[in-house]
Structures are given as structure tokens and as C-alpha cells.
Design an enzyme around this catalytic site. Structure first.
Site, PDB file in Angstrom:
ATOM      1  CB  SER A   1      -0.884  -0.030   1.253  1.00  0.00           C
ATOM      2  OG  SER A   1      -1.530   1.207   1.396  1.00  0.00           O
TER       3      SER A   1
ATOM      4  CG  HIS B   1      -3.630  -1.164  -2.542  1.00  0.00           C
ATOM      5  ND1 HIS B   1      -4.719  -1.848  -3.035  1.00  0.00           N
ATOM      6  CD2 HIS B   1      -4.113  -0.349  -1.582  1.00  0.00           C
ATOM      7  CE1 HIS B   1      -5.802  -1.461  -2.380  1.00  0.00           C
ATOM      8  NE2 HIS B   1      -5.470  -0.561  -1.509  1.00  0.00           N
TER       9      HIS B   1
ATOM     10  CG  ASP C   1      -4.963   2.787  -0.055  1.00  0.00           C
ATOM     11  OD1 ASP C   1      -3.951   2.349   0.510  1.00  0.00           O
ATOM     12  OD2 ASP C   1      -5.943   2.078  -0.356  1.00  0.00           O
TER      13      ASP C   1
ATOM     14  CG  MET D   1      -8.296   7.606   0.810  1.00  0.00           C
ATOM     15  SD  MET D   1      -7.819   7.462   2.547  1.00  0.00           S
ATOM     16  CE  MET D   1      -7.159   5.784   2.554  1.00  0.00           C
TER      17      MET D   1
ATOM     18  CG  HIS E   1      -8.752   0.974  -2.688  1.00  0.00           C
ATOM     19  ND1 HIS E   1      -8.442   0.667  -1.376  1.00  0.00           N
ATOM     20  CD2 HIS E   1     -10.098   0.948  -2.762  1.00  0.00           C
ATOM     21  CE1 HIS E   1      -9.559   0.471  -0.692  1.00  0.00           C
ATOM     22  NE2 HIS E   1     -10.576   0.632  -1.511  1.00  0.00           N
TER      23      HIS E   1
ATOM     24  CG  MET F   1     -11.222   3.937  -0.494  1.00  0.00           C
ATOM     25  SD  MET F   1     -10.014   3.691   0.786  1.00  0.00           S
ATOM     26  CE  MET F   1      -8.529   3.881  -0.181  1.00  0.00           C
TER      27      MET F   1
ATOM     28  CG  MET G   1     -12.664  -2.204   1.934  1.00  0.00           C
ATOM     29  SD  MET G   1     -10.956  -1.896   1.480  1.00  0.00           S
ATOM     30  CE  MET G   1     -10.388  -0.978   2.901  1.00  0.00           C
TER      31      MET G   1
ATOM     32  CG  ASP H   1      -7.078  -2.552   1.432  1.00  0.00           C
ATOM     33  OD1 ASP H   1      -7.459  -1.616   0.706  1.00  0.00           O
ATOM     34  OD2 ASP H   1      -6.080  -2.472   2.172  1.00  0.00           O
TER      35      ASP H   1
HETATM   36  C1  S6P Z   1      -7.532   1.817   4.074  1.00  0.00           C
HETATM   37  C2  S6P Z   1      -6.823   1.580   2.757  1.00  0.00           C
HETATM   38  C3  S6P Z   1      -5.839   0.492   2.908  1.00  0.00           C
HETATM   39  C4  S6P Z   1      -4.733   0.827   3.859  1.00  0.00           C
HETATM   40  C5  S6P Z   1      -4.318  -0.502   4.416  1.00  0.00           C
HETATM   41  C6  S6P Z   1      -3.026  -0.513   4.978  1.00  0.00           C
HETATM   42  O1  S6P Z   1      -8.533   2.747   3.872  1.00  0.00           O
HETATM   43  O2  S6P Z   1      -7.713   1.202   1.740  1.00  0.00           O
HETATM   44  O3  S6P Z   1      -5.295   0.078   1.652  1.00  0.00           O
HETATM   45  O4  S6P Z   1      -3.684   1.487   3.238  1.00  0.00           O
HETATM   46  O5  S6P Z   1      -5.264  -0.794   5.407  1.00  0.00           O
HETATM   47  O6  S6P Z   1      -2.865  -1.749   5.600  1.00  0.00           O
HETATM   48  P1  S6P Z   1      -2.846  -1.826   7.180  1.00  0.00           P
HETATM   49  O7  S6P Z   1      -1.914  -2.992   7.425  1.00  0.00           O
HETATM   50  O8  S6P Z   1      -2.288  -0.511   7.647  1.00  0.00           O
HETATM   51  O9  S6P Z   1      -4.234  -2.056   7.623  1.00  0.00           O
HETATM   52 MG    MG Z   2      -6.717   0.230   0.036  1.00  0.00          MG
END
Ligand code: S6P
Ligand code: MG
Length: 221
Positions: free
Chosen positions: A7, A32, A34, A36, A65, A67, A136, A174
Site C-alpha cells: 500500500s 496498491h 489508496d 481518498m 483503489h 475511495m 475491506m 485490504d
Molecule cells: C484503508 C486503505 C488500505 C490501507 C491498508 C493498509 O482505507 O484502503 O489500503 O492502506 O489498510 O494496511 P494496514 O496494514 O495498515 O491495515
Molecule cells: Mg486500500
């Protein structure tokens, strides 16, 4: 085949190019991103410029991803910036068939993400149209969210649907993928594991050995 997808939001943003190369060398299978927008989740992370800047650093697939509210408005930008996979939250799309088919025409892979509280049957009709389901295991918006064990049975259900339909759909998970949860998630049917603060990037540092462990010794807990 187990795939590990670091990520990027958890990586060192002052040296993302170098981090990407190190992660690839350590065995990452895809990346990946993220995305947002502060609307769908109460956080803002990065835009297409980041993917564009990193595109020529690796040939591994980029998974965006999304969001975001109204993803249909920005998917083209993420395709143009080099995304190979667009992962949409089912909670943000009113006309999924239309959007998925548009994306397939652009020759990108399509993932559908479901939040922990979203029932699996919401996406069952879409399985024949998509390449991946991203389950998720945390409420989205931040790294390090608390793992929700109830998602394990959702992964199992999706696996059953995929097998029953003889579909070619991968199952990603995830959030909270760590030494303890990983074997349970894989046994339930997940094969794409998002590596974040609880695996590859503990306390904001980078732990490259976790990538190999996620495909090796953590599996055999
Ligand atoms: C959360 C996002 C994820 C985080 C991931 C990181 O909104 O979509 O991809 O980056 O949760 O992993 P961890 O090990 O910190 O939960
Ligand atoms: Mg993610």
C-alpha cells in the site's frame, strides 16, 4: 497464487521512486494506491500525478483503489496516469454495469471493493463482469485500522460463488493483513494481500522481508 500488493500510502512519500524499486526487488507483485477524496472517507491522500510520476519506475501493475464519491468522474485520469486496475467501491456507484463495461473497453482490469458492513450479495451479480473483489477488512480511510474478523466468512462466501460460477475472479483483502490474520484470510480464499502498516510498513518504516514472509512463512502459521 498469492500476490502481495504494498500500500503506497504507507510508504515514504519523500522517496516514493526509490521505495517502489526496493519493493519490487523484494518481491512485490503489484502496487496498491489508496485514492481518498475526503468525501467517501474522511481523509485525502493522492491523485493521478503520483501514479504518473511512478509509472516509469516499474512495469508491475498499478491498482488504483478509489475511495471517492462519484468515481465515474475521475476514472479516465487514473487510466491515463498508468493504472492497470481500477478498484471501485460498490457503495459509490449507482450504475455498476455501465461503469464496469466502460472500463473494460479501456482495457483495464476492474476490481469491486466492499466495505466490512456491505453484504456479499450486493456484488454477486457483478462477479461475471469483474477481475477482482477487494474485501475491506477495516473501515476505509486510514492505514492501521482495526481488523474486523467477520469479513473472513465474506471471503469464504465470495470464493464459493467464484468457484460455483467457474469465474476468473481474484479475491483481495485490504486492511489488517498481518502475521496472525494472513493464514486465516488465505485459507478462506483470498489471494491478493494488501501490505500496509501491519506488515510491510510497521511504525512508518519499511520491512522488505515481510513481502517474502507474506508468501512464505506467515502462510504456514
Ligand atoms: C484503508 C486503505 C488500505 C490501507 C491498508 C493498509 O482505507 O484502503 O489500503 O492502506 O489498510 O494496511 P494496514 O496494514 O495498515 O491495515
Ligand atoms: Mg486500500
Amino acid at each position: 497464487m498469492i500476490k502481495v500488493s504494498p500500500s503506497i500510502m504507507c510508504a515514504d512519500f519523500s522517496r516514493l521512486g526509490a521505495e517502489i524499486k526496493k519493493l519490487e526487488k523484494a518481491g512485490a507483485d503489484l502496487f496498491h494506491f489508496d485514492i481518498m477524496d475526503g468525501c467517501f472517507v474522511p481523509n485525502i491522500t493522492m491523485g493521478p500525478l503520483v501514479l504518473k510520476a511512478l509509472r516509469d519506475k516499474t512495469s508491475l501493475p498499478f491498482d488504483a483503489h478509489l475511495m471517492v464519491c462519484q468515481p465515474e468522474k475521475i476514472v479516465k485520469m487514473f487510466i491515463e496516469s498508468g493504472s492497470n486496475i481500477i478498484t471501485l467501491h460498490i457503495e459509490t456507484i449507482f450504475f455498476p454495469y455501465r461503469l464496469i463495461r466502460e472500463l473494460k473497453k479501456e482495457k483495464v482490469k476492474v476490481g469491486i471493493a466492499i466495505n466490512p458492513a456491505t453484504p456479499v450479495f450486493h456484488i454477486e451479480p457483478l462477479l461475471p463482469e469483474i477481475d477482482m473483489v477487494l474485501v475491506m477488512a477495516v473501515e476505509p480511510g486510514f492505514a492501521g485500522g482495526s481488523f474486523i474478523p467477520a469479513v473472513v466468512s465474506k471471503i469464504r462466501k465470495i470464493k464459493e460463488m467464484v468457484e460455483r460460477g467457474r469465474l476468473n475472479v481474484e479475491i483481495g483483502v485490504d486492511g489488517g493483513v498481518n502475521e496472525k490474520t494472513l493464514p486465516i484470510l488465505v485459507e478462506a480464499g483470498a489471494n491478493i494481500l494488501i501490505g500496509g502498516s501491519t506488515s510491510i510498513f510497521p511504525e512508518g518504516k519499511i520491512r522488505l522481508s515481510a513481502i517474502k514472509d507474506m508468501k512464505g512463512k506467515w502462510l504456514k502459521r
